[in-house]
Design a protein around this motif. Sequence first.
Motif, PDB file in Angstrom:
ATOM      1  N   ARG A 257       0.433  -1.061  -0.233  1.00 53.25           N
ATOM      2  CA  ARG A 257       0.333  -0.098  -0.260  1.00 53.25           C
ATOM      3  C   ARG A 257       0.778   1.021  -0.056  1.00 53.25           C
ATOM      4  NH1 ARG A 257      -3.471   2.847   5.119  1.00 53.25           N
ATOM      5  NH2 ARG A 257      -3.774   5.064   3.748  1.00 53.25           N
ATOM      6  N   ILE A 258       0.599   2.731  -0.989  1.00 46.95           N
ATOM      7  CA  ILE A 258       1.193   3.681  -1.129  1.00 46.95           C
ATOM      8  C   ILE A 258      -0.008   4.951  -1.809  1.00 46.95           C
ATOM      9  CG2 ILE A 258       2.867   4.410  -2.385  1.00 46.95           C
ATOM     10  CD1 ILE A 258       3.988   3.033  -0.775  1.00 46.95           C
ATOM     11  N   ASP A 259       0.403   5.543  -0.756  1.00 50.04           N
ATOM     12  CA  ASP A 259      -0.558   6.161  -0.742  1.00 50.04           C
ATOM     13  C   ASP A 259       0.226   8.087   0.243  1.00 50.04           C
ATOM     14  OD1 ASP A 259      -1.980   6.576   1.446  1.00 50.04           O
ATOM     15  OD2 ASP A 259      -2.739   4.594   0.080  1.00 50.04           O
ATOM     16  N   THR A 260      -0.690   8.774  -0.264  1.00 49.75           N
ATOM     17  CA  THR A 260      -0.409   9.935   0.173  1.00 49.75           C
ATOM     18  C   THR A 260      -1.422  10.079   1.614  1.00 49.75           C
ATOM     19  OG1 THR A 260      -1.592  12.216  -0.759  1.00 49.75           O
ATOM     20  CG2 THR A 260       0.495  11.812  -1.086  1.00 49.75           C
ATOM     21  N   ILE A 303       1.231  -4.588 -11.214  1.00 51.73           N
ATOM     22  CA  ILE A 303       1.155  -2.800 -10.874  1.00 51.73           C
ATOM     23  C   ILE A 303       2.337  -2.616  -9.887  1.00 51.73           C
ATOM     24  CG2 ILE A 303      -1.071  -2.102 -11.222  1.00 51.73           C
ATOM     25  CD1 ILE A 303      -1.594  -1.210  -8.224  1.00 51.73           C
ATOM     26  N   SER A 304       3.396  -1.225  -9.879  1.00 56.04           N
ATOM     27  CA  SER A 304       4.021  -1.144  -9.061  1.00 56.04           C
ATOM     28  C   SER A 304       4.220  -0.109  -8.262  1.00 56.04           C
ATOM     29  CB  SER A 304       5.802  -1.614  -9.543  1.00 56.04           C
ATOM     30  OG  SER A 304       6.940  -0.997  -9.582  1.00 56.04           O
ATOM     31  N   CYS A 305       5.623   0.617  -7.545  1.00 59.51           N
ATOM     32  CA  CYS A 305       5.741   1.672  -7.394  1.00 59.51           C
ATOM     33  C   CYS A 305       6.714   2.333  -7.543  1.00 59.51           C
ATOM     34  CB  CYS A 305       5.818   1.666  -5.671  1.00 59.51           C
ATOM     35  SG  CYS A 305       5.506   3.394  -4.805  1.00 59.51           S
ATOM     36  N   SER A 345      -8.807  11.987  -7.227  1.00 57.26           N
ATOM     37  CA  SER A 345      -9.285  11.201  -6.099  1.00 57.26           C
ATOM     38  C   SER A 345     -10.394  11.895  -5.591  1.00 57.26           C
ATOM     39  CB  SER A 345      -7.887  10.537  -5.123  1.00 57.26           C
ATOM     40  OG  SER A 345      -7.304  12.203  -4.796  1.00 57.26           O
ATOM     41  N   TRP A 349      -6.049  14.067  -4.541  1.00 54.83           N
ATOM     42  CA  TRP A 349      -4.702  13.696  -5.538  1.00 54.83           C
ATOM     43  C   TRP A 349      -4.445  13.653  -6.782  1.00 54.83           C
ATOM     44  CZ3 TRP A 349      -2.849   9.586  -8.110  1.00 54.83           C
ATOM     45  CH2 TRP A 349      -0.999   9.080  -8.050  1.00 54.83           C
ATOM     46  N   ARG A 384     -11.281   2.370  -8.920  1.00 59.50           N
ATOM     47  CA  ARG A 384      -9.834   3.061  -8.306  1.00 59.50           C
ATOM     48  C   ARG A 384      -9.386   2.890 -10.227  1.00 59.50           C
ATOM     49  NH1 ARG A 384      -5.337  -0.180  -5.866  1.00 59.50           N
ATOM     50  NH2 ARG A 384      -4.054   1.759  -7.001  1.00 59.50           N
ATOM     51  N   TYR A 393       2.015   6.131  -9.675  1.00 59.07           N
ATOM     52  CA  TYR A 393       2.042   7.767  -9.066  1.00 59.07           C
ATOM     53  C   TYR A 393       1.511   8.615 -10.206  1.00 59.07           C
ATOM     54  CZ  TYR A 393       6.281   8.710 -11.675  1.00 59.07           C
ATOM     55  OH  TYR A 393       6.822   9.235 -12.551  1.00 59.07           O
ATOM     56  N   ALA A 396      -2.624   5.212 -11.044  1.00 66.19           N
ATOM     57  CA  ALA A 396      -3.389   4.567 -10.545  1.00 66.19           C
ATOM     58  C   ALA A 396      -4.106   4.529  -9.661  1.00 66.19           C
ATOM     59  CB  ALA A 396      -2.629   3.108  -9.874  1.00 66.19           C
ATOM     60  N   LYS A 398      -6.442   6.239  -6.520  1.00 66.55           N
ATOM     61  CA  LYS A 398      -7.544   5.194  -5.605  1.00 66.55           C
ATOM     62  C   LYS A 398      -8.137   6.070  -5.322  1.00 66.55           C
ATOM     63  CE  LYS A 398      -3.805   3.563  -2.796  1.00 66.55           C
ATOM     64  NZ  LYS A 398      -3.099   2.799  -1.983  1.00 66.55           N
ATOM     65  N   TRP A 399      -9.363   5.322  -4.502  1.00 64.91           N
ATOM     66  CA  TRP A 399     -10.250   6.453  -3.649  1.00 64.91           C
ATOM     67  C   TRP A 399     -11.331   7.790  -5.612  1.00 64.91           C
ATOM     68  CZ3 TRP A 399      -6.358   6.461  -1.420  1.00 64.91           C
ATOM     69  CH2 TRP A 399      -6.241   5.689  -0.514  1.00 64.91           C
TER      70      TRP A 399
HETATM   71  N1  MTE Z   1      -5.471   8.631  -4.030  1.00 65.79           N
HETATM   72  C1  MTE Z   1      -4.362   8.857  -4.112  1.00 65.79           C
HETATM   73  N2  MTE Z   1      -3.942   7.145  -5.203  1.00 65.79           N
HETATM   74  C2  MTE Z   1      -3.129   6.549  -5.159  1.00 65.79           C
HETATM   75  C3  MTE Z   1      -2.163   7.110  -4.353  1.00 65.79           C
HETATM   76  C4  MTE Z   1      -1.773   8.242  -3.651  1.00 65.79           C
HETATM   77  O1  MTE Z   1      -1.050   8.403  -2.619  1.00 65.79           O
HETATM   78  N3  MTE Z   1      -2.863   8.718  -3.481  1.00 65.79           N
HETATM   79  N4  MTE Z   1      -0.412   6.750  -4.739  1.00 65.79           N
HETATM   80  C5  MTE Z   1      -0.437   6.311  -5.864  1.00 65.79           C
HETATM   81  C6  MTE Z   1       0.963   5.346  -6.106  1.00 65.79           C
HETATM   82  S1  MTE Z   1       2.405   5.831  -6.182  1.00 65.79           S
HETATM   83  C7  MTE Z   1       0.650   3.295  -6.006  1.00 65.79           C
HETATM   84  S2  MTE Z   1       2.107   3.073  -6.480  1.00 65.79           S
HETATM   85  C8  MTE Z   1      -0.454   3.214  -6.122  1.00 65.79           C
HETATM   86  C9  MTE Z   1      -0.267   1.969  -5.678  1.00 65.79           C
HETATM   87  O2  MTE Z   1      -1.431   1.421  -5.360  1.00 65.79           O
HETATM   88  P1  MTE Z   1      -1.452   0.187  -3.890  1.00 65.79           P
HETATM   89  O3  MTE Z   1      -1.029   1.148  -2.475  1.00 65.79           O
HETATM   90  O4  MTE Z   1      -3.331  -0.005  -4.066  1.00 65.79           O
HETATM   91  O5  MTE Z   1      -0.826  -0.691  -3.758  1.00 65.79           O
HETATM   92  O6  MTE Z   1      -1.780   4.340  -5.691  1.00 65.79           O
HETATM   93  C10 MTE Z   1      -1.191   4.953  -6.769  1.00 65.79           C
HETATM   94  N5  MTE Z   1      -2.347   6.221  -6.365  1.00 65.79           N
END
Ligand code: MTE
Length: 537
Positions: A257-260, A303-305, A345, A349, A384, A393, A396, A398-399
């Motif tokens: 999991r990666i996000d702000t 998927i990858s960061c 998002s 974001w 997403r 980044y 992908a 999310k939300w």
């Molecule tokens: N809303 C939102 N979506 C986001 C991010 C975020 O910070 N905020 N980070 C992105 C990044 S840098 C990555 S690598 C992926 C990671 O998805 P995961 O947490 O489902 O693995 O989400 C992406 N989607």
Amino acid sequence: MHRVPRGDGANRGSWWIGAVSGAAAVAIFLAVGEVFDGLSRSIPSPVVAVGDFGIDSADARTTKTVIDWFGSNDKLVLIIGIVAISLLLGAQTGVLGRRHRWLPPAVFVAFGVAGGLAVGRDPQASDGLGWLATVVAALCGWLSYELLRRRGLMHQSAAPALSGDRGGEPDRAESSPPPRRFARDEFVRWATGVAALAVLAAVGGRWLRGRASVSDERAEVAARLPPSAAASEPVAAVGEAVPGLSPYITPNGDFYRIDTAIVVPQVDPNQWRLQIGGMVDQPYELTLDDILAGDLVDRTVTISCVSNEIGGDLVGNAVWTGIPLSAVLEQAGIQPGADQVVGVSVDGWTAGFPTNVLDGDRTALVAVAMNGEPLPLAHGFPARLVVAGLYGYVSAVKWLAGIGLTSWDDFDGYWIPRGWSKEGPIKITSRIDAPRHGSRHTPGAVGIGGVAWAPTRGIGAVEVQLDEGDWTPAELGDVVSDETWVQWTMRPELDVGRHTIRVRAYDLSGEPQPSGPKPMRPDGAEGYHSIVLNIGE
Ligand SMILES: Nc1nc2c(c(=O)[nH]1)N[C@H]1C(S)=C(S)[C@@H](COP(=O)(O)O)O[C@H]1N2
Ligand SMILES: [Mo]
């Protein structure tokens, strides 16, 4: 202003009484913020909002240093830091406030304004409610401070030597001061009470906030998901021979999991709308029902960061269910000149990629499910973006709240001004999963294995090098598409000693994995992953 003799200073209250009063009052301010946060989804916690502000304004270097130091605890450390600094500011205010009576109210006004401004940055927040909440919190903080300050003066006035010399305002205790020790205990009791109230309120607020989770709504969506090919896709497992090899499909609970987001956004799927707009002929919106009733497809995509280090685990492979992004955009009609797709998002974001990414038959989905379940809350529920072959980044989101068409030059996603490359294709990468680096084994055949990925180009070969020897091809597992990673294994004979194992991959066109070494900034790390094994009797 002249210097006040020391003895006179005492009737403003001792410094520790000021410090305790100030800190406890700030605790009340923070705690009331948490209570409001718990009461309404549209009032974010001021602490979290200030943390968000910190994350968003940190420059690239700071972010990296912080993550290097604290790893995935970085957000927790940030929150603890904000609370600690606030309490210290409160204590300092209490100490100085004994001399400068205007200071504490001014500091609480400042706290309120800072909190209100931070809260106002949150797109999920209602501005009016956010301000109301921080103003009330600041008022509660200041009142607590006044209450404790007065208690503290009672303690001071109980000191017989000082009872004649009084510059401050009168209080009840003045006429018949209680015994000094009694009065001090009394202050300590009040201060403890206020602090305990703050802790209770904060905990209560967090608890309420926890109850505001949309996990029940997510369970309802689960019942409405069509049965998917998902999770059950049969892939020959090469992994059995090598304990510790990553499974082909990463279970949701193990997915990186990666996000702000400091707190996972809670999006009510019944209220949720996906806005499609920008440079399109026909802006429109979709509900979750629209999507669930649409032509859902299942696609297995790795998927990858971009922040994944060589050998790192910020990568995963899942079956994503959703509607093709191209269909969503077709319905809106992309206008000429629009050559960037931007996802936004609910927490503001953003990520963008070129429209021509959608030209081929690459998977690009508005995804609502992951491995046969609605997206986990931390992975973007209710929807997403998933775009095969692009780092998270730049793609992908999310939300997901909106998809906008714009021109490449007119908009940069969240990470671009923070030192990351504007385009983010995933590089050919390979990793050794097992055995563990530094582990001991007995001489003979040792099973080693890992994963390699190059979505959307697919992995053609993986090679392993033992010490400084030749590169030998590893055995590859089956894949369902070129957009996923592949498991690889090998059983070399190892004799006694220390051995270095190195891995590299090629995509299906024969292009080799870049040998680097290069750091992850600005567009993804490069280099061969290696481990050392100790072979002994
Ligand atoms: N809303 C939102 N979506 C986001 C991010 C975020 O910070 N905020 N980070 C992105 C990044 S840098 C990555 S690598 C992926 C990671 O998805 P995961 O947490 O489902 O693995 O989400 C992406 N989607
Ligand atoms: Mo990422």
